[in-house]
Design a protein around this motif. Structure first.
Motif, PDB file in Angstrom:
ATOM      1  N   ASN A 196      79.241  22.570 -23.994  1.00 36.87           N
ATOM      2  CA  ASN A 196      80.558  22.943 -23.489  1.00 36.87           C
ATOM      3  C   ASN A 196      80.846  22.318 -22.122  1.00 36.87           C
ATOM      4  O   ASN A 196      81.492  22.922 -21.270  1.00 36.87           O
ATOM      5  N   PHE A 197      80.348  21.093 -21.914  1.00 40.26           N
ATOM      6  CA  PHE A 197      80.509  20.405 -20.642  1.00 40.26           C
ATOM      7  C   PHE A 197      81.878  19.744 -20.522  1.00 40.26           C
ATOM      8  O   PHE A 197      82.565  19.471 -21.507  1.00 40.26           O
ATOM      9  N   LEU A 198      82.221  19.451 -19.276  1.00 39.80           N
ATOM     10  CA  LEU A 198      83.364  18.603 -18.954  1.00 39.80           C
ATOM     11  C   LEU A 198      82.865  17.290 -18.365  1.00 39.80           C
ATOM     12  O   LEU A 198      81.742  17.202 -17.854  1.00 39.80           O
ATOM     13  N   GLY A 199      83.724  16.271 -18.408  1.00 33.26           N
ATOM     14  CA  GLY A 199      83.410  14.989 -17.805  1.00 33.26           C
ATOM     15  C   GLY A 199      84.682  14.281 -17.401  1.00 33.26           C
ATOM     16  O   GLY A 199      85.789  14.721 -17.726  1.00 33.26           O
ATOM     17  N   ALA A 200      84.529  13.182 -16.690  1.00 31.24           N
ATOM     18  CA  ALA A 200      85.692  12.409 -16.269  1.00 31.24           C
ATOM     19  C   ALA A 200      86.193  11.544 -17.427  1.00 31.24           C
ATOM     20  O   ALA A 200      85.415  11.142 -18.299  1.00 31.24           O
TER      21      ALA A 200
END
Length: 269
Positions: free
Chosen positions: A70-74
């Motif tokens: 459930n990560f975010l990234g650019a």
């Protein structure tokens, strides 16, 4: 006959027992002890303990602290690949900084920090960023997009929210303390001032045993201090049954921030 017996007695005498040289008992002065205890108080830092799971997850909210996905990234970032093995890394821990009850100095200026790992690698113990692990940090949430496995999309690690449960002052282990006190205190036999200090309370040890994620505070080294040069300590993750992650023999890993990168250390029993 008496003369012969006398000669035998003279030459059969055993050498006298050697004198036992006992080490000098070092006693620190009250002034030296006060200096040491004052320094201990100065070095005590807030440690924030995080629980893996333990509450209802907001499955669609990636802008939170997560374990296992459930990560975010650019925009434009890909799931990282380990430089050494060439394998795809797995999302392990994401920390949303403003969820922390206190923000340690090493986290200032960041909104989100996440760490990816090659779960099959054993080379990240003491590795530089990109070898076995990769840290990515973001200064804000603007334009961040989902990256990698979502909620329960992988069987390699379970996906749980991280809940920050409690903050307590933590003192360093002895190896990180010994050079901070007067020599007579460091060499003294009496060490209750350190080993039974107010910081090493039953409550502290209960939190250490219950929660496998710790942000801030000090590294709780197992086999001895191993600080990277010119580094700030960020967080520690212990082997966790619930999180399905084990580091050799009930070990831990410790993440540090250097001037221009990130360094990881590992330790085990």
């Amino acid at each position: 006959m008496q003369i012969i017996n006398l000669i035998k007695a003279i030459f059969s005498r055993t050498a006298s027992d050697p004198k036992v040289v006992r080490p000098r008992v070092i006693e620190a002065t009250s002034k030296e002890m006060n200096i040491a205890m004052h320094r201990l108080d100065e070095l005590a830092k807030p440690a924030i303990f995080g629980e893996i799971g333990g509450g209802k997850p907001q499955q669609d909210n990636r802008a939170a602290s997560w374990w296992g996905g459930n990560f975010l990234g650019a925009p434009g970032e890909d799931v990282p690949i380990c430089n050494q093995s060439g394998k795809i890394m797995h999302p392990v821990l994401q920390i949303r900084v403003d969820e922390l009850p206190e923000i340690p100095p090493a986290f200032e200026g960041f909104a989100l920090i996440n760490i990816w790992m090659d779960l099959q690698s054993s080379s990240f113990w003491g590795a530089e960023n990109g070898n076995g692990f990769l840290v990515r940090a973001y200064t804000d949430f603007e334009n961040l997009v989902p990256l990698g496995f979502g909620y329960r999309e992988s069987s390699d690690l379970p996906t749980f929210p991280i809940f920050w449960r409690e903050t307590i002052l933590e003192q360093p282990v002895w190896q990180d303390m010994v050079d901070e006190v007067p020599t007579n205190v460091a060499q003294a036999n009496a060490d209750d001032w350190f080993s039974k200090s107010k910081y090493w309370s039953d409550r502290y040890f209960e939190l250490c045993s219950r929660y496998p994620v710790k942000v801030g505070g000090w590294p709780t080294w197992i086999q001895g201090s191993d600080w990277p040069k010119d580094a700030q300590f960020l967080f520690q993750v212990d082997s966790t049954f619930k999180g399905k992650m084990s580091f050799v023999d009930s070990g831990s890993f410790y993440l540090f921030k250097t001037l221009d990168s990130w360094v990881i250390r590992g330790d085990c029993y």
